[in-house]
Enzyme design. Structure first.
Site, PDB file in Angstrom:
ATOM      1  N   CYS A 106       1.859 -10.534   7.128  1.00 44.66           N
ATOM      2  CA  CYS A 106       1.543  -9.446   6.195  1.00 44.66           C
ATOM      3  C   CYS A 106       2.782  -9.193   5.336  1.00 44.66           C
ATOM      4  O   CYS A 106       3.859  -8.887   5.856  1.00 44.66           O
ATOM      5  CB  CYS A 106       1.142  -8.178   6.950  1.00 44.66           C
ATOM      6  SG  CYS A 106       1.026  -6.743   5.860  1.00 44.66           S
ATOM      7  N   CYS A 109       4.324  -5.719   5.872  1.00 42.77           N
ATOM      8  CA  CYS A 109       4.995  -5.599   7.176  1.00 42.77           C
ATOM      9  C   CYS A 109       6.339  -6.323   7.138  1.00 42.77           C
ATOM     10  O   CYS A 109       7.312  -5.852   7.742  1.00 42.77           O
ATOM     11  CB  CYS A 109       4.131  -6.174   8.292  1.00 42.77           C
ATOM     12  SG  CYS A 109       2.797  -5.074   8.830  1.00 42.77           S
ATOM     13  N   ASP A 143       6.562  -1.508  -7.533  1.00 40.24           N
ATOM     14  CA  ASP A 143       5.628  -2.637  -7.644  1.00 40.24           C
ATOM     15  C   ASP A 143       6.284  -3.740  -8.467  1.00 40.24           C
ATOM     16  O   ASP A 143       6.924  -3.482  -9.488  1.00 40.24           O
ATOM     17  CB  ASP A 143       4.319  -2.173  -8.313  1.00 40.24           C
ATOM     18  CG  ASP A 143       3.205  -3.183  -8.133  1.00 40.24           C
ATOM     19  OD1 ASP A 143       2.228  -2.847  -7.442  1.00 40.24           O
ATOM     20  OD2 ASP A 143       3.315  -4.311  -8.668  1.00 40.24           O
ATOM     21  N   HIS A 158       0.863  -0.995  10.523  1.00 40.07           N
ATOM     22  CA  HIS A 158      -0.111  -1.780   9.759  1.00 40.07           C
ATOM     23  C   HIS A 158      -1.544  -1.276   9.938  1.00 40.07           C
ATOM     24  O   HIS A 158      -2.029  -1.142  11.057  1.00 40.07           O
ATOM     25  CB  HIS A 158      -0.061  -3.252  10.180  1.00 40.07           C
ATOM     26  CG  HIS A 158      -1.024  -4.097   9.417  1.00 40.07           C
ATOM     27  ND1 HIS A 158      -0.670  -4.762   8.255  1.00 40.07           N
ATOM     28  CD2 HIS A 158      -2.346  -4.347   9.604  1.00 40.07           C
ATOM     29  CE1 HIS A 158      -1.730  -5.391   7.780  1.00 40.07           C
ATOM     30  NE2 HIS A 158      -2.763  -5.160   8.587  1.00 40.07           N
ATOM     31  N   ASN A 207      -6.774   0.880  -3.657  1.00 38.67           N
ATOM     32  CA  ASN A 207      -7.891  -0.046  -3.821  1.00 38.67           C
ATOM     33  C   ASN A 207      -8.398  -0.431  -2.436  1.00 38.67           C
ATOM     34  O   ASN A 207      -7.625  -0.849  -1.570  1.00 38.67           O
ATOM     35  CB  ASN A 207      -7.440  -1.295  -4.580  1.00 38.67           C
ATOM     36  CG  ASN A 207      -7.094  -0.976  -6.027  1.00 38.67           C
ATOM     37  OD1 ASN A 207      -7.740  -0.142  -6.654  1.00 38.67           O
ATOM     38  ND2 ASN A 207      -6.061  -1.618  -6.555  1.00 38.67           N
ATOM     39  N   GLY A 209     -10.265  -4.521  -6.204  1.00 36.67           N
ATOM     40  CA  GLY A 209      -8.993  -5.060  -6.691  1.00 36.67           C
ATOM     41  C   GLY A 209      -7.910  -5.135  -5.637  1.00 36.67           C
ATOM     42  O   GLY A 209      -6.755  -5.417  -5.959  1.00 36.67           O
ATOM     43  N   THR A 247      -5.550  -6.700  -3.190  1.00 35.38           N
ATOM     44  CA  THR A 247      -5.040  -8.065  -2.995  1.00 35.38           C
ATOM     45  C   THR A 247      -4.082  -8.141  -1.819  1.00 35.38           C
ATOM     46  O   THR A 247      -3.841  -9.224  -1.290  1.00 35.38           O
ATOM     47  CB  THR A 247      -4.313  -8.573  -4.264  1.00 35.38           C
ATOM     48  OG1 THR A 247      -3.247  -7.666  -4.585  1.00 35.38           O
ATOM     49  CG2 THR A 247      -5.262  -8.684  -5.442  1.00 35.38           C
ATOM     50  N   HIS A 295      -2.516  -4.568   3.493  1.00 32.76           N
ATOM     51  CA  HIS A 295      -1.786  -3.540   4.246  1.00 32.76           C
ATOM     52  C   HIS A 295      -1.954  -2.297   3.366  1.00 32.76           C
ATOM     53  O   HIS A 295      -1.503  -2.295   2.208  1.00 32.76           O
ATOM     54  CB  HIS A 295      -0.310  -3.926   4.403  1.00 32.76           C
ATOM     55  CG  HIS A 295       0.522  -2.929   5.153  1.00 32.76           C
ATOM     56  ND1 HIS A 295       1.343  -3.286   6.208  1.00 32.76           N
ATOM     57  CD2 HIS A 295       0.697  -1.590   4.978  1.00 32.76           C
ATOM     58  CE1 HIS A 295       1.964  -2.203   6.667  1.00 32.76           C
ATOM     59  NE2 HIS A 295       1.601  -1.164   5.921  1.00 32.76           N
ATOM     60  N   HIS A 340      -2.042   0.611   0.999  1.00 31.87           N
ATOM     61  CA  HIS A 340      -0.964   1.112   0.136  1.00 31.87           C
ATOM     62  C   HIS A 340      -1.542   2.037  -0.917  1.00 31.87           C
ATOM     63  O   HIS A 340      -2.705   1.898  -1.316  1.00 31.87           O
ATOM     64  CB  HIS A 340      -0.193  -0.039  -0.523  1.00 31.87           C
ATOM     65  CG  HIS A 340      -1.073  -1.036  -1.210  1.00 31.87           C
ATOM     66  ND1 HIS A 340      -1.756  -2.022  -0.522  1.00 31.87           N
ATOM     67  CD2 HIS A 340      -1.410  -1.191  -2.508  1.00 31.87           C
ATOM     68  CE1 HIS A 340      -2.456  -2.744  -1.368  1.00 31.87           C
ATOM     69  NE2 HIS A 340      -2.278  -2.256  -2.584  1.00 31.87           N
TER      70      HIS A 340
END
Ligand code: 5GP
Ligand code: ZN
Length: 110
Positions: free
Chosen positions: A4, A7, A30, A46, A83, A89, A91, A94, A96
């Protein structure tokens, strides 16, 4: 969790541009910003999507976002987005929360 991306950031195995860290939450920039300010806030434990999170985990993230945004984003305004699923959307699986702001944002959904 193995494999991940986020993670691995929590573990310090992959670098990220941190803006906030507590024992439970990490906030970072980002890599492909969609606004002048584009941050991601994650719980260090997680989960794959928001429905897997406990109310306490969600509250902890929102407290972190509140604390961080009070230090500069409040005046310009900001938007919080998560999302859920690939149709929306998502992707990175994990959970967020995107925090977008620092400028006038487009109308939601356009
Ligand atoms: P999603 O599309 O899952 O809602 O959001 C995933 C976000 O993670 C995207 O906005 C994407 O730009 C960001 N992202 C993907 N890989 C990386 C990375 O390696 N570092 C950082 N800082 N952000 C990333
Ligand atoms: Zn993870």
């Amino acid at each position: 969790m193995d494999d991940c991306l986020f993670c691995k950031m929590v573990a310090g195995e992959i670098p990220c541009d941190k803006v906030f860290e507590s024992d439970k939450v990490l906030g970072f920039k980002d890599i492909y910003p969609q606004a002048r300010t584009h941050l991601l806030f994650i719980h260090k434990e997680h989960t794959s999507n928001v429905n897997q999170m406990s109310g306490e985990q969600i509250a902890t993230i929102f407290e972190a976002i509140k604390t961080h945004t009070e230090e500069g984003l409040v005046e310009a305004g900001f938007r919080i987005v998560t999302n859920f699923g690939s149709n929306a959307g998502q992707t990175v699986f994990h959970t967020h929360f995107h925090v977008l702001g620092g400028e006038k944002l487009s109308s939601f959904g356009s």
